[in-house]
Design a protein around this motif. Structure first.
Motif, PDB file in Angstrom:
ATOM      1  N   SER A  27     -33.780  -8.815 -19.753  1.00 25.56           N
ATOM      2  CA  SER A  27     -33.933  -7.396 -19.442  1.00 25.56           C
ATOM      3  C   SER A  27     -35.409  -7.002 -19.444  1.00 25.56           C
ATOM      4  O   SER A  27     -36.248  -7.660 -20.064  1.00 25.56           O
ATOM      5  N   THR A  52     -35.420 -10.042 -13.646  1.00 28.44           N
ATOM      6  CA  THR A  52     -35.325  -8.895 -14.549  1.00 28.44           C
ATOM      7  C   THR A  52     -34.929  -7.650 -13.765  1.00 28.44           C
ATOM      8  O   THR A  52     -34.618  -7.724 -12.577  1.00 28.44           O
ATOM      9  N   GLU A  53     -35.001  -6.515 -14.413  1.00 29.44           N
ATOM     10  CA  GLU A  53     -34.641  -5.249 -13.772  1.00 29.44           C
ATOM     11  C   GLU A  53     -35.833  -4.666 -13.021  1.00 29.44           C
ATOM     12  O   GLU A  53     -36.984  -4.991 -13.320  1.00 29.44           O
ATOM     13  N   GLU A  67     -29.632  -6.691 -11.966  1.00 30.47           N
ATOM     14  CA  GLU A  67     -29.181  -5.997 -13.171  1.00 30.47           C
ATOM     15  C   GLU A  67     -28.974  -7.044 -14.258  1.00 30.47           C
ATOM     16  O   GLU A  67     -28.342  -8.065 -14.029  1.00 30.47           O
ATOM     17  N   LYS A  68     -29.555  -6.823 -15.415  1.00 25.61           N
ATOM     18  CA  LYS A  68     -29.486  -7.800 -16.501  1.00 25.61           C
ATOM     19  C   LYS A  68     -28.582  -7.292 -17.606  1.00 25.61           C
ATOM     20  O   LYS A  68     -28.521  -6.107 -17.869  1.00 25.61           O
ATOM     21  N   LYS A  69     -27.895  -8.228 -18.261  1.00 24.90           N
ATOM     22  CA  LYS A  69     -27.199  -7.870 -19.485  1.00 24.90           C
ATOM     23  C   LYS A  69     -28.278  -7.509 -20.485  1.00 24.90           C
ATOM     24  O   LYS A  69     -29.230  -8.258 -20.674  1.00 24.90           O
ATOM     25  N   GLN A  70     -28.149  -6.381 -21.079  1.00 20.27           N
ATOM     26  CA  GLN A  70     -29.233  -5.729 -21.806  1.00 20.27           C
ATOM     27  C   GLN A  70     -30.019  -6.636 -22.749  1.00 20.27           C
ATOM     28  O   GLN A  70     -31.223  -6.593 -22.782  1.00 20.27           O
ATOM     29  N   ARG A  71     -29.398  -7.450 -23.509  1.00 19.02           N
ATOM     30  CA  ARG A  71     -30.128  -8.185 -24.544  1.00 19.02           C
ATOM     31  C   ARG A  71     -30.048  -9.707 -24.378  1.00 19.02           C
ATOM     32  O   ARG A  71     -30.393 -10.444 -25.270  1.00 19.02           O
TER      33      ARG A  71
END
Length: 126
Positions: A27, A52-53, A67-71
């Motif tokens: 992210s 990344t975003e 779009e990335k999984k947040q962590r």
């Protein structure tokens, strides 16, 4: 590796110790936390490829947006070591660090496929 502090320290050490190239998928929030090390790697002439975003940019790096999984974290350095896991649970977060060639190759292939998917998706949107 257990704990957000230890994971970030390992990420920084991996990036700082890189000799040729860095591939990272994470992210923008996590990318910001290692920005100084990434900038230093670029200044040393290393190839830096990031997934990344859109809110993250780094001059000189090859950046792919998704779009990335947040962590979630995936980091490969010099095609010789990999760090994967997440920072979801603060000091209870866990990551796997390995220098095993077969695991590193598997993650390299995964990142290549992620980039191909981004390219295909971008092509359909135009």
């Amino acid at each position: 590796i257990v704990g957000e502090t230890n994971i970030l320290a390992r990420m920084r050490a991996m990036i700082t110790g890189a000799q040729m190239r860095i591939y990272a998928s994470m992210s923008a929030q996590i990318m910001e936390r290692v920005r100084p090390e990434l900038e230093d790697a670029l200044a040393r002439g290393l190839k830096v490829v990031l997934i990344t975003e859109k809110s993250f940019a780094l001059e000189g790096a090859v950046v792919w947006y998704s779009e990335k999984k947040q962590r979630q974290i995936r980091l490969i350095v010099d095609s010789s070591c990999v760090l994967t896991g997440d920072l979801d649970d603060g000091e209870y977060s866990t990551c796997l660090y390995s220098r095993k060639k077969n695991l590193t190759d598997l993650f390299k292939e995964d990142l290549k496929n992620e980039i191909r998917l981004i390219q295909l998706t971008e092509g359909r949107e135009e």
